[in-house]
Write a protein that holds these residues in place. Structure first.
Motif, short mmCIF file in Angstrom:
data_model
loop_
_atom_site.label_atom_id
_atom_site.label_comp_id
_atom_site.label_asym_id
_atom_site.label_seq_id
_atom_site.Cartn_x
_atom_site.Cartn_y
_atom_site.Cartn_z
N UNK A 1 0.85 -1.19 0.00
CA UNK A 1 0.00 0.00 0.00
C UNK A 1 0.88 1.24 0.00
N UNK A 2 0.38 2.30 -0.61
CA UNK A 2 1.10 3.57 -0.61
C UNK A 2 0.27 4.64 0.07
N UNK A 3 1.00 5.55 0.75
CA UNK A 3 0.42 6.74 1.37
C UNK A 3 -0.74 6.45 2.31
N UNK A 4 -0.47 5.51 3.21
CA UNK A 4 -1.35 5.24 4.36
C UNK A 4 -0.49 5.38 5.61
N UNK A 5 -1.07 5.70 6.76
CA UNK A 5 -0.26 5.78 7.98
C UNK A 5 0.41 4.44 8.29
N UNK A 6 1.66 4.51 8.75
CA UNK A 6 2.40 3.32 9.16
C UNK A 6 2.99 3.57 10.54
N UNK A 7 3.19 2.50 11.30
CA UNK A 7 3.72 2.65 12.66
C UNK A 7 4.83 1.64 12.91
N UNK A 8 5.97 2.15 13.36
CA UNK A 8 7.09 1.33 13.82
C UNK A 8 8.05 2.23 14.58
N UNK A 9 8.96 1.64 15.32
CA UNK A 9 9.95 2.36 16.14
C UNK A 9 9.29 3.32 17.11
N UNK A 10 8.06 3.00 17.55
CA UNK A 10 7.35 3.82 18.52
C UNK A 10 6.73 5.08 17.95
N UNK A 11 6.67 5.20 16.62
CA UNK A 11 6.21 6.41 15.95
C UNK A 11 5.18 6.07 14.88
N UNK A 12 4.19 6.93 14.71
CA UNK A 12 3.26 6.81 13.58
C UNK A 12 3.66 7.85 12.54
N UNK A 13 3.91 7.39 11.32
CA UNK A 13 4.26 8.26 10.20
C UNK A 13 3.01 8.40 9.34
N UNK A 14 2.60 9.64 9.11
CA UNK A 14 1.44 9.91 8.26
C UNK A 14 1.91 10.66 7.03
N UNK A 15 1.35 10.35 5.86
CA UNK A 15 1.71 11.13 4.67
C UNK A 15 1.51 12.61 4.94
N UNK A 16 2.51 13.40 4.59
CA UNK A 16 2.45 14.84 4.83
C UNK A 16 3.11 15.29 6.11
N UNK A 17 3.34 14.36 7.08
CA UNK A 17 4.15 14.71 8.25
C UNK A 17 5.54 15.11 7.76
N UNK A 18 6.34 15.68 8.64
CA UNK A 18 7.71 16.03 8.29
C UNK A 18 8.66 15.22 9.15
N UNK A 19 9.63 14.61 8.51
CA UNK A 19 10.61 13.79 9.21
C UNK A 19 11.97 14.47 9.10
N UNK A 20 12.74 14.36 10.18
CA UNK A 20 14.09 14.91 10.26
C UNK A 20 15.00 13.79 10.76
#
Length: 160
Positions: free
Chosen positions: A127-146
């Motif tokens: 699947x593409x561009x759906x929320x995913x969760x690992x390493x204790x974090x939820x990544x949502x499309x459009x969030x910003x990662x550093x």
């Protein structure tokens, strides 16, 4: 990436951030990277990863939930070259990569659990561009990662 590091962002914006557990190894020639999140969820099949990096990256970071599998590599030299060519800032993989020496020469930030020489399956699944969760974090499309040498953090907005 800005001149600020993840530690600086944590000091200034700690209450707004999610901080990944320190499970990733650094690969790729770019040690610090940042950008809006695009996601892929897959398991031992990198068809959607290939599809993503062969499309315009526009400075985004591809976050791949590979289910933590260490049995197959989801990303390697050919996909790394495609990601650079198409303007991706980085890739974070909850799984393995291969061709680590080749990836180390690319201007691309890469975080993964480790290396595995065996390539992934090609079943067209994921699947593409759906929320995913690992390493204790939820990544949502459009969030910003550093990401930098100190870790990986996620914010719901750009911190720059």
């Amino acid at each position: 990436m800005t001149t600020k590091g993840t530690a600086d962002y944590c000091d200034a914006h700690g209450d707004e951030l999610q901080v990944c557990e320190p499970i990733f190894q650094a690969y790729g020639g770019r040690h610090a990277f940042a950008g809006p999140v695009s996601t892929v969820r897959c398991f031992e099949d990198n068809s959607r990863v290939k599809e993503a990096v062969e499309s315009p990256g526009a400075g985004r970071v591809l976050v791949v939930d590979g289910g933590g599998s260490r049995r197959r590599a989801l990303f390697g030299g050919n996909l790394g070259s495609a990601a650079v060519k198409n303007g991706w800032a980085g890739v974070i993989i909850y799984g393995c990569i291969r061709d680590s020496a080749e990836l180390g020469l690319l201007n691309l930030g890469i975080r993964a659990l480790g290396t595995m020489p065996l390539r992934s399956d090609k079943r067209g699944e994921g699947e593409r561009d759906t929320p995913v969760r690992f390493a204790g974090v939820t990544f949502r499309p459009g969030d910003h990662v550093y990401a930098d040498e100190d870790g990986v953090i996620v914010a719901h907005r750009s911190l720059d």
